[in-house]
Design a protein around this motif. Sequence first.
Motif, PDB file in Angstrom:
ATOM      1  N   ALA A  26     -16.940  -7.195   4.814  1.00 22.52           N
ATOM      2  CA  ALA A  26     -16.232  -8.381   5.281  1.00 22.52           C
ATOM      3  C   ALA A  26     -16.290  -8.466   6.802  1.00 22.52           C
ATOM      4  CB  ALA A  26     -14.778  -8.346   4.807  1.00 22.52           C
ATOM      5  N   ILE A  27     -16.541  -9.674   7.297  1.00 18.56           N
ATOM      6  CA  ILE A  27     -16.660  -9.907   8.744  1.00 18.56           C
ATOM      7  C   ILE A  27     -15.541 -10.842   9.176  1.00 18.56           C
ATOM      8  CG2 ILE A  27     -18.160 -10.722  10.606  1.00 18.56           C
ATOM      9  CD1 ILE A  27     -20.533 -10.297   8.621  1.00 18.56           C
ATOM     10  N   LYS A  28     -14.674 -10.369  10.052  1.00 19.76           N
ATOM     11  CA  LYS A  28     -13.565 -11.165  10.552  1.00 19.76           C
ATOM     12  C   LYS A  28     -14.043 -12.269  11.494  1.00 19.76           C
ATOM     13  CE  LYS A  28     -10.019  -9.203  12.299  1.00 19.76           C
ATOM     14  NZ  LYS A  28      -9.061 -10.240  11.863  1.00 19.76           N
ATOM     15  N   THR A  29     -13.141 -13.174  11.814  1.00 21.61           N
ATOM     16  CA  THR A  29     -13.482 -14.278  12.706  1.00 21.61           C
ATOM     17  C   THR A  29     -13.983 -13.789  14.064  1.00 21.61           C
ATOM     18  OG1 THR A  29     -11.159 -14.414  13.403  1.00 21.61           O
ATOM     19  CG2 THR A  29     -11.876 -15.908  11.645  1.00 21.61           C
ATOM     20  N   ASN A  30     -13.502 -12.604  14.505  1.00 23.14           N
ATOM     21  CA  ASN A  30     -13.914 -12.080  15.806  1.00 23.14           C
ATOM     22  C   ASN A  30     -15.117 -11.137  15.712  1.00 23.14           C
ATOM     23  OD1 ASN A  30     -12.850  -9.763  14.705  1.00 23.14           O
ATOM     24  ND2 ASN A  30     -11.224  -9.489  16.228  1.00 23.14           N
ATOM     25  N   GLY A  31     -15.695 -11.029  14.512  1.00 19.14           N
ATOM     26  CA  GLY A  31     -16.874 -10.176  14.342  1.00 19.14           C
ATOM     27  C   GLY A  31     -16.563  -8.739  13.985  1.00 19.14           C
ATOM     28  N   ASP A  32     -15.286  -8.335  14.018  1.00 20.10           N
ATOM     29  CA  ASP A  32     -14.925  -6.982  13.582  1.00 20.10           C
ATOM     30  C   ASP A  32     -15.205  -6.847  12.089  1.00 20.10           C
ATOM     31  OD1 ASP A  32     -14.141  -6.185  16.073  1.00 20.10           O
ATOM     32  OD2 ASP A  32     -11.989  -6.364  15.710  1.00 20.10           O
TER      33      ASP A  32
ATOM     34  N   PHE B  20     -17.400 -17.269  10.161  1.00 17.66           N
ATOM     35  CA  PHE B  20     -18.157 -17.597  11.362  1.00 17.66           C
ATOM     36  C   PHE B  20     -17.232 -18.150  12.449  1.00 17.66           C
ATOM     37  CE2 PHE B  20     -21.807 -17.967   8.300  1.00 17.66           C
ATOM     38  CZ  PHE B  20     -22.587 -16.977   8.869  1.00 17.66           C
ATOM     39  N   GLY B  21     -16.387 -17.281  12.986  1.00 14.01           N
ATOM     40  CA  GLY B  21     -15.502 -17.675  14.076  1.00 14.01           C
ATOM     41  C   GLY B  21     -14.243 -18.372  13.599  1.00 14.01           C
ATOM     42  N   ASN B  22     -13.427 -18.807  14.559  1.00 11.33           N
ATOM     43  CA  ASN B  22     -12.117 -19.380  14.255  1.00 11.33           C
ATOM     44  C   ASN B  22     -12.056 -20.885  14.488  1.00 11.33           C
ATOM     45  OD1 ASN B  22     -12.282 -19.277  17.039  1.00 11.33           O
ATOM     46  ND2 ASN B  22     -10.140 -18.707  17.336  1.00 11.33           N
ATOM     47  N   LEU B  23     -13.215 -21.557  14.592  1.00 15.70           N
ATOM     48  CA  LEU B  23     -13.220 -23.002  14.790  1.00 15.70           C
ATOM     49  C   LEU B  23     -12.504 -23.685  13.637  1.00 15.70           C
ATOM     50  CD1 LEU B  23     -14.225 -25.540  16.310  1.00 15.70           C
ATOM     51  CD2 LEU B  23     -16.297 -25.442  14.881  1.00 15.70           C
TER      52      LEU B  23
ATOM     53  N   PRO C  89     -14.124 -13.776  21.755  1.00 12.91           N
ATOM     54  CA  PRO C  89     -14.759 -12.907  20.760  1.00 12.91           C
ATOM     55  C   PRO C  89     -15.190 -13.655  19.502  1.00 12.91           C
ATOM     56  CG  PRO C  89     -12.387 -12.681  20.626  1.00 12.91           C
ATOM     57  CD  PRO C  89     -12.657 -13.623  21.770  1.00 12.91           C
ATOM     58  N   TYR C  90     -14.804 -14.923  19.407  1.00 14.16           N
ATOM     59  CA  TYR C  90     -15.043 -15.678  18.178  1.00 14.16           C
ATOM     60  C   TYR C  90     -16.393 -16.402  18.171  1.00 14.16           C
ATOM     61  CZ  TYR C  90     -10.125 -14.620  18.051  1.00 14.16           C
ATOM     62  OH  TYR C  90      -8.924 -13.934  18.093  1.00 14.16           O
ATOM     63  N   GLN C  91     -17.180 -16.152  19.205  1.00 17.85           N
ATOM     64  CA  GLN C  91     -18.501 -16.787  19.299  1.00 17.85           C
ATOM     65  C   GLN C  91     -19.631 -15.824  18.946  1.00 17.85           C
ATOM     66  OE1 GLN C  91     -18.690 -20.094  19.972  1.00 17.85           O
ATOM     67  NE2 GLN C  91     -16.451 -20.053  20.041  1.00 17.85           N
TER      68      GLN C  91
ATOM     69  N   PHE D 194     -13.475  -0.971  10.105  1.00 19.35           N
ATOM     70  CA  PHE D 194     -14.441   0.088  10.340  1.00 19.35           C
ATOM     71  C   PHE D 194     -14.265   0.592  11.773  1.00 19.35           C
ATOM     72  CE2 PHE D 194     -17.821  -1.780   7.216  1.00 19.35           C
ATOM     73  CZ  PHE D 194     -16.896  -1.687   6.195  1.00 19.35           C
ATOM     74  N   LYS D 195     -14.247   1.912  11.948  1.00 17.73           N
ATOM     75  CA  LYS D 195     -14.046   2.512  13.267  1.00 17.73           C
ATOM     76  C   LYS D 195     -15.208   3.435  13.602  1.00 17.73           C
ATOM     77  CE  LYS D 195      -9.653   1.120  13.952  1.00 17.73           C
ATOM     78  NZ  LYS D 195      -9.131   0.438  15.149  1.00 17.73           N
ATOM     79  N   ASN D 196     -15.505   3.542  14.913  1.00 18.90           N
ATOM     80  CA  ASN D 196     -16.513   4.510  15.351  1.00 18.90           C
ATOM     81  C   ASN D 196     -15.842   5.843  15.664  1.00 18.90           C
ATOM     82  OD1 ASN D 196     -15.320   4.263  17.899  1.00 18.90           O
ATOM     83  ND2 ASN D 196     -16.901   2.891  18.675  1.00 18.90           N
ATOM     84  N   SER D 197     -16.617   6.792  16.178  1.00 19.54           N
ATOM     85  CA  SER D 197     -16.073   8.144  16.429  1.00 19.54           C
ATOM     86  C   SER D 197     -15.017   8.152  17.522  1.00 19.54           C
ATOM     87  CB  SER D 197     -17.214   9.101  16.810  1.00 19.54           C
ATOM     88  OG  SER D 197     -17.920   8.610  17.941  1.00 19.54           O
ATOM     89  N   GLN D 198     -14.969   7.104  18.352  1.00 20.01           N
ATOM     90  CA  GLN D 198     -13.932   6.993  19.390  1.00 20.01           C
ATOM     91  C   GLN D 198     -12.726   6.171  18.901  1.00 20.01           C
ATOM     92  OE1 GLN D 198     -17.399   6.301  20.428  1.00 20.01           O
ATOM     93  NE2 GLN D 198     -17.360   8.525  20.735  1.00 20.01           N
ATOM     94  N   ASN D 199     -12.690   5.900  17.593  1.00 17.87           N
ATOM     95  CA  ASN D 199     -11.616   5.128  16.968  1.00 17.87           C
ATOM     96  C   ASN D 199     -11.560   3.688  17.466  1.00 17.87           C
ATOM     97  OD1 ASN D 199      -9.538   5.099  15.014  1.00 17.87           O
ATOM     98  ND2 ASN D 199      -7.985   5.175  16.618  1.00 17.87           N
ATOM     99  N   GLN D 200     -12.704   3.165  17.864  1.00 10.04           N
ATOM    100  CA  GLN D 200     -12.808   1.770  18.298  1.00 10.04           C
ATOM    101  C   GLN D 200     -13.296   0.916  17.122  1.00 10.04           C
ATOM    102  OE1 GLN D 200     -15.654   2.601  21.377  1.00 10.04           O
ATOM    103  NE2 GLN D 200     -14.119   2.476  22.997  1.00 10.04           N
ATOM    104  N   ASN D 201     -12.858  -0.346  17.100  1.00  4.47           N
ATOM    105  CA  ASN D 201     -13.317  -1.256  16.057  1.00  4.47           C
ATOM    106  C   ASN D 201     -14.832  -1.425  16.130  1.00  4.47           C
ATOM    107  OD1 ASN D 201     -10.617  -1.574  15.629  1.00  4.47           O
ATOM    108  ND2 ASN D 201     -10.528  -3.714  16.256  1.00  4.47           N
ATOM    109  N   ILE D 202     -15.473  -1.449  14.968  1.00  3.11           N
ATOM    110  CA  ILE D 202     -16.916  -1.701  14.913  1.00  3.11           C
ATOM    111  C   ILE D 202     -17.137  -3.195  14.737  1.00  3.11           C
ATOM    112  CG2 ILE D 202     -19.032  -1.282  13.610  1.00  3.11           C
ATOM    113  CD1 ILE D 202     -17.937   1.461  12.866  1.00  3.11           C
ATOM    114  N   ASN D 203     -17.927  -3.762  15.648  1.00  5.78           N
ATOM    115  CA  ASN D 203     -18.145  -5.205  15.665  1.00  5.78           C
ATOM    116  C   ASN D 203     -19.600  -5.518  15.363  1.00  5.78           C
ATOM    117  OD1 ASN D 203     -18.646  -7.989  17.088  1.00  5.78           O
ATOM    118  ND2 ASN D 203     -16.427  -7.781  16.973  1.00  5.78           N
ATOM    119  N   ILE D 204     -19.836  -6.571  14.610  1.00  2.15           N
ATOM    120  CA  ILE D 204     -21.183  -6.927  14.195  1.00  2.15           C
ATOM    121  C   ILE D 204     -22.110  -7.186  15.382  1.00  2.15           C
ATOM    122  CG2 ILE D 204     -20.594  -9.380  13.965  1.00  2.15           C
ATOM    123  CD1 ILE D 204     -22.607  -9.541  11.677  1.00  2.15           C
ATOM    124  N   SER D 205     -21.553  -7.565  16.502  1.00  2.30           N
ATOM    125  CA  SER D 205     -22.381  -7.883  17.671  1.00  2.30           C
ATOM    126  C   SER D 205     -22.897  -6.626  18.375  1.00  2.30           C
ATOM    127  CB  SER D 205     -21.581  -8.722  18.669  1.00  2.30           C
ATOM    128  OG  SER D 205     -20.474  -7.994  19.173  1.00  2.30           O
ATOM    129  N   LYS D 206     -22.369  -5.450  17.966  1.00  2.00           N
ATOM    130  CA  LYS D 206     -22.725  -4.225  18.684  1.00  2.00           C
ATOM    131  C   LYS D 206     -23.378  -3.176  17.799  1.00  2.00           C
ATOM    132  CE  LYS D 206     -18.910  -4.957  21.930  1.00  2.00           C
ATOM    133  NZ  LYS D 206     -17.619  -4.450  22.449  1.00  2.00           N
TER     134      LYS D 206
END
Length: 433
Positions: free
Chosen positions: A2-8, A118-121, A173-175, A24-36
Amino acid sequence: MAIKTNGDLRICCHSSGSKSQGLFKNSQNQNINISKIKLEDVRNSDLVKEVRSSMLRNEPHEMCQRCDREQQFGLRSRREFENEKWKDQFSVEHAKKATTLEGTVDVELPLLQMDIRFGNLCNLSCRMCGPTDSTSWYSEFYSTKGDQCEDTGHLVRLRQVEGTKRIVPVVDPYQWHKDDDTFRQFDKFVPDLRDYYFAGGEPLLQPRHFELLEKIINAGLAHLVKIEYNTNLTVLPNEVIELWKHFKKVDVGVSLESQGQANEYIRAGSSWDKVAANIRKLDSSSDNVDCWPAVTMQIYNCLGVLDLIQWVYESKFKKFGQNPGSPFVKTHFLNHPESMCLRTLPLAIKKYVRQRHFEYFDQMKKIDRRFVNCEKRMNKNLDAMDGADQSHLFSNFIEKTKVMDRYRGQDFEKYLPELAQLFTSYRSHLDKG
């Protein structure tokens, strides 16, 4: 996935009420975002493996508490819905064979389903919503709550565009979907995906949504694919109706809370006449399209939902709300914001709401037996309402309503007169007591 409006990225839209929010979190406990990151690289992230492992052991997981709670009150959970839908294609036995005891799966295992926002429009500012899910909320939030809103663990700061009244995020983040490389990630999964869920924002306003449908059609796969929507149906382009004809199945849940001006009050920016016209257009669409009212059960519509049910019944639609298993409306129980949850109503008002439902269905069951099943569904929401006492938040609901009314130039008593009178009687009783 599942992909949130902000890409998380998260496991499931219903996990949002859990402490982890299913993210989803990385090893630094940061949110994993589809853009990264590449989508295939997160299928064995720590939280996903943990949840799979708990499922294999048949143990409850904190992320799944919403479905657990809904099933406790007899509501049909998303988990039950998905298990039924996939039982012949990907059963529990399939899952066990594909998953190690630690919860790892082969990343080449086909990904069958994706939830994409696809974003929060969005062109509406529904009372139970906010800026993370609707761009139309920006100005009101900025004016009444401040310039920072929280979205899955980080703050989104808002600013006023110089020389205008427009409010926009400082960093938006919604773009994420506008980046071509990010959008092209879907190409790898199109051959295997058989089920897409689109929500928003408002999905029928998003160009990337149309592009993805065209990708599926051009790949010659649409006849194998089911798509599902949650839409406010304030728009229904002929283009999308033509695209839908190519797909195996199209399910459209139309977000409605009541009928007429009450719906317009709750779902600010909508025109009942326009939505009703689009419903009739949807009702006459191709045979592969199913559709129904998708109702968020909450304080604002605890009585008005009966008006909506009556409207659907009297409209004599061919398919809109006509599913024999769940006639007239489908519902989900609002948990957040907590102040708008049905559990926040004081006991005396809860009793009145239940009595009104009983009287309505007692009358309508004599006219049409379909109301028997409809009553059963609605009673489960009332059972969930009575399942906990959050009445200490009721004053918070009243205050939030006043703040929104002042900003929007609306009046609770005008749009929801029966509910307003009920609240007035309750306060009068308290004063006398």
